[in-house]
Enzyme design. Structure first.
Site, PDB file in Angstrom:
ATOM      1  N   LEU A  59       7.889 -10.681  -5.107  1.00 42.37           N
ATOM      2  CA  LEU A  59       9.262 -10.262  -5.385  1.00 42.37           C
ATOM      3  C   LEU A  59       9.485  -8.781  -5.108  1.00 42.37           C
ATOM      4  O   LEU A  59      10.588  -8.374  -4.751  1.00 42.37           O
ATOM      5  CB  LEU A  59       9.629 -10.581  -6.836  1.00 42.37           C
ATOM      6  CG  LEU A  59       9.649 -12.072  -7.220  1.00 42.37           C
ATOM      7  CD1 LEU A  59       9.970 -12.229  -8.706  1.00 42.37           C
ATOM      8  CD2 LEU A  59      10.653 -12.830  -6.365  1.00 42.37           C
ATOM      9  N   GLY A  60       8.455  -7.970  -5.291  1.00 41.30           N
ATOM     10  CA  GLY A  60       8.637  -6.536  -5.053  1.00 41.30           C
ATOM     11  C   GLY A  60       7.409  -5.754  -5.453  1.00 41.30           C
ATOM     12  O   GLY A  60       6.397  -6.310  -5.906  1.00 41.30           O
ATOM     13  N   GLY A  62       6.214  -1.462  -6.780  1.00 42.87           N
ATOM     14  CA  GLY A  62       6.578  -0.097  -7.129  1.00 42.87           C
ATOM     15  C   GLY A  62       5.326   0.753  -7.155  1.00 42.87           C
ATOM     16  O   GLY A  62       4.230   0.298  -6.807  1.00 42.87           O
ATOM     17  N   SER A  65       3.079  -0.979 -10.024  1.00 42.65           N
ATOM     18  CA  SER A  65       2.922  -2.422 -10.214  1.00 42.65           C
ATOM     19  C   SER A  65       3.317  -3.181  -8.958  1.00 42.65           C
ATOM     20  O   SER A  65       4.000  -2.649  -8.075  1.00 42.65           O
ATOM     21  CB  SER A  65       3.791  -2.907 -11.383  1.00 42.65           C
ATOM     22  OG  SER A  65       5.176  -2.765 -11.065  1.00 42.65           O
ATOM     23  N   THR A  66       2.869  -4.431  -8.905  1.00 42.11           N
ATOM     24  CA  THR A  66       3.419  -5.397  -7.963  1.00 42.11           C
ATOM     25  C   THR A  66       4.032  -6.520  -8.804  1.00 42.11           C
ATOM     26  O   THR A  66       3.569  -6.795  -9.925  1.00 42.11           O
ATOM     27  CB  THR A  66       2.344  -5.970  -7.019  1.00 42.11           C
ATOM     28  OG1 THR A  66       1.265  -6.513  -7.789  1.00 42.11           O
ATOM     29  CG2 THR A  66       1.814  -4.901  -6.087  1.00 42.11           C
ATOM     30  N   VAL A  67       5.080  -7.163  -8.264  1.00 40.36           N
ATOM     31  CA  VAL A  67       5.799  -8.188  -9.027  1.00 40.36           C
ATOM     32  C   VAL A  67       5.852  -9.469  -8.205  1.00 40.36           C
ATOM     33  O   VAL A  67       6.213  -9.439  -7.014  1.00 40.36           O
ATOM     34  CB  VAL A  67       7.227  -7.727  -9.391  1.00 40.36           C
ATOM     35  CG1 VAL A  67       7.918  -8.777 -10.270  1.00 40.36           C
ATOM     36  CG2 VAL A  67       7.194  -6.382 -10.113  1.00 40.36           C
ATOM     37  N   LYS A  82       4.535  -9.352 -13.524  1.00 41.79           N
ATOM     38  CA  LYS A  82       4.423  -7.932 -13.187  1.00 41.79           C
ATOM     39  C   LYS A  82       3.003  -7.483 -13.502  1.00 41.79           C
ATOM     40  O   LYS A  82       2.596  -7.448 -14.668  1.00 41.79           O
ATOM     41  CB  LYS A  82       5.440  -7.116 -13.996  1.00 41.79           C
ATOM     42  CG  LYS A  82       5.418  -5.615 -13.727  1.00 41.79           C
ATOM     43  CD  LYS A  82       6.494  -4.906 -14.548  1.00 41.79           C
ATOM     44  CE  LYS A  82       6.507  -3.417 -14.307  1.00 41.79           C
ATOM     45  NZ  LYS A  82       7.556  -2.728 -15.112  1.00 41.79           N
ATOM     46  N   ASP A 189      14.821   5.849 -16.090  1.00 43.11           N
ATOM     47  CA  ASP A 189      14.740   5.627 -14.632  1.00 43.11           C
ATOM     48  C   ASP A 189      15.947   4.783 -14.228  1.00 43.11           C
ATOM     49  O   ASP A 189      15.818   3.753 -13.572  1.00 43.11           O
ATOM     50  CB  ASP A 189      13.427   4.928 -14.279  1.00 43.11           C
ATOM     51  CG  ASP A 189      13.143   4.929 -12.780  1.00 43.11           C
ATOM     52  OD1 ASP A 189      13.810   5.691 -12.044  1.00 43.11           O
ATOM     53  OD2 ASP A 189      12.271   4.166 -12.342  1.00 43.11           O
TER      54      ASP A 189
END
Length: 438
Positions: A59-60, A62, A65-67, A82, A189
């Site tokens: 999904l994404g 950062g 983290s990875t999701v 997550k 954030d």
């Protein structure tokens, strides 16, 4: 491939002489961050928490983290998994999520992505905290690219949300912010990347419809991860997955729902952090100049985001550089007017640009030896707004510009609260509690 085993990579920031891998140009996380303290290597089909969660889609990602979209085989539902870098144990994020869920469970569920479960997973790069969250759709930054009016993309096309959609996104995110602030919490954030669209009941979808392909040709995954020395690397996955947000399963045309995500930068008003993770262009002047973090950090960011969502352009575009603070402060002065003395005195390099508070140079880093000062046109926020030609009539444009001015006060004490902004005429006339506008 070399038979000898490579040494364990060092933890901490990666130095130039420590690069292990051939460059991967796919839009993924940085492969060099797969090292002790960093990301956990994940492949499609991997199982977590004793076989309960099966990874089927990226999904994404950062910085921390990875999701992933995972199938909860125990409960026959889909979840967002997550997986934090092992150097981050998410204790503060978990504390805040538990606090708001206990204080106001119904409102928390309405405004904040919900924590469903948590567990720890041991891998080659350490022990990773894994948060199991409700699955959500694309963030506000990326969803605009999925709107049908921008497909196919044409040269010169202005890509921004339709005004009613932008207004609904802003109001819903502001309602979520008001909820957090009522409970003494700042998001920390507050940006479009952390505002997510809800998905339309994906639990009804078969796994085949959601599963990501392991296919380099369709740009679903990267080419194989390869070490420069040809050795086998146990700290990184065989390939990186390219994020595929759940845009096809997201309601966007009417009745859409926005929730705030990623509480990794959140903090209690009574215990602000020493360092901010807010994007550069959304930081208030006192943070830039003194490092001060207060409960109005989110408010300043929101004022900038009104401009950005309505015009499709950032109010302050501040690329990272040696002179990023000077760049930001010069932009603030141009858009909003002169900094007050109590802030200006903290600007250590102001003499590169000002003489007796008079601007004489806009060249970052100062005037080159033997060179001439660079002067740029000083365009106010209002003029910048009008030049973007937003889809508003003159009266509504006047309302929006006045609201942005009301929020972006140099003195934090004069900035309105989320509740006060919600009572502004521009927001009051629009009802989005149910996702519908009047």
């Amino acid at each position: 491939m070399s038979a000898s085993r490579p040494p364990t990579p060092p933890t901490g920031p990666v130095k130039d002489d420590e690069w292990r891998f051939k460059t991967i140009t796919s839009p993924c996380e940085w492969v060099e961050d797969y090292r002790p303290g960093g990301y956990h290597p994940v492949l499609l089909g991997d199982m977590f928490n004793n076989g309960q969660y099966k990874v089927i889609r990226k999904l994404g990602e950062g910085s921390y983290s990875t999701v992933w979209l995972a199938r909860d085989l125990k409960n026959s539902t889909y979840v967002a998994l997550k997986i934090l870098v092992s150097a981050n144990r998410a204790s503060a994020e978990l504390q805040i999520l538990h606090h708001i869920a206990k204080a106001a469970p119904a409102k928390a569920a309405q405004h904040i992505t919900q924590l469903l479960d948590k567990f720890e997973h041991r891998g080659p790069n350490g022990v990773h905290t894994c948060l199991v969250l409700e699955p959500m759709g694309p963030n506000v930054n990326t969803m605009v690219e999925e709107l049908p009016q921008f497909k196919p993309r044409m040269w010169g096309m202005v890509v921004r949300y339709p005004i009613r959609m932008a207004k609904s996104i802003l109001k819903q995110s502001l309602q979520a912010l008001a909820f957090l602030h009522e409970n003494g919490i700042a998001h920390g954030d507050f940006q479009p990347g952390n505002m997510l669209f809800a998905v339309d009941n994906i639990d009804m979808q078969p796994e085949d419809a959601l599963r990501q392909e392991e296919n380099v040709q369709t740009q679903s995954i990267s080419p194989p991860v390869q070490r420069l020395d040809g050795k086998q690397d146990k700290w990184a996955p065989r390939y990186l997955c390219i994020a595929q947000p759940l845009a096809p399963f997201t309601e966007y045309d009417k009745g859409f729902k926005i929730k705030l995500s990623d509480m990794g930068g959140a903090y209690f008003f009574t215990n602000p952090p020493t360092k901010s993770i807010t994007p550069l262009g959304l930081r208030p002047p006192e943070l830039v100049l003194t490092g001060a973090i207060n409960k109005t950090l989110d408010i300043w960011s929101f004022g900038c985001l009104i401009f950005e969502l309505i015009t499709g352009q950032p109010l302050f575009c501040v690329p990272g550089s040696k002179f990023e603070d000077d760049n930001h402060l010069l932009s603030l002065t141009a858009r909003l007017g002169a900094l007050p003395d109590e802030l200006f005195t903290h600007w250590k390099t102001s003499t590169l640009y000002f003489t007796e508070r008079e601007l004489f140079n806009c060249q970052l880093g100062g005037v080159a030896k033997g060179g001439e000062p660079l002067m740029l046109e000083q365009t106010s926020m209002e003029d910048w707004f009008d030049q973007a030609c937003p889809d508003l009539d003159e009266e509504e444009g006047r309302q929006v510009k006045a609201l942005i001015r009301r929020i972006l006060q140099y003195d934090p004490a004069n900035r309105p609260s989320p509740a006060e902004i919600l009572s502004d005429t521009w927001f009051r006339e629009m009802e989005v509690e149910s996702g519908q506008s009047k």
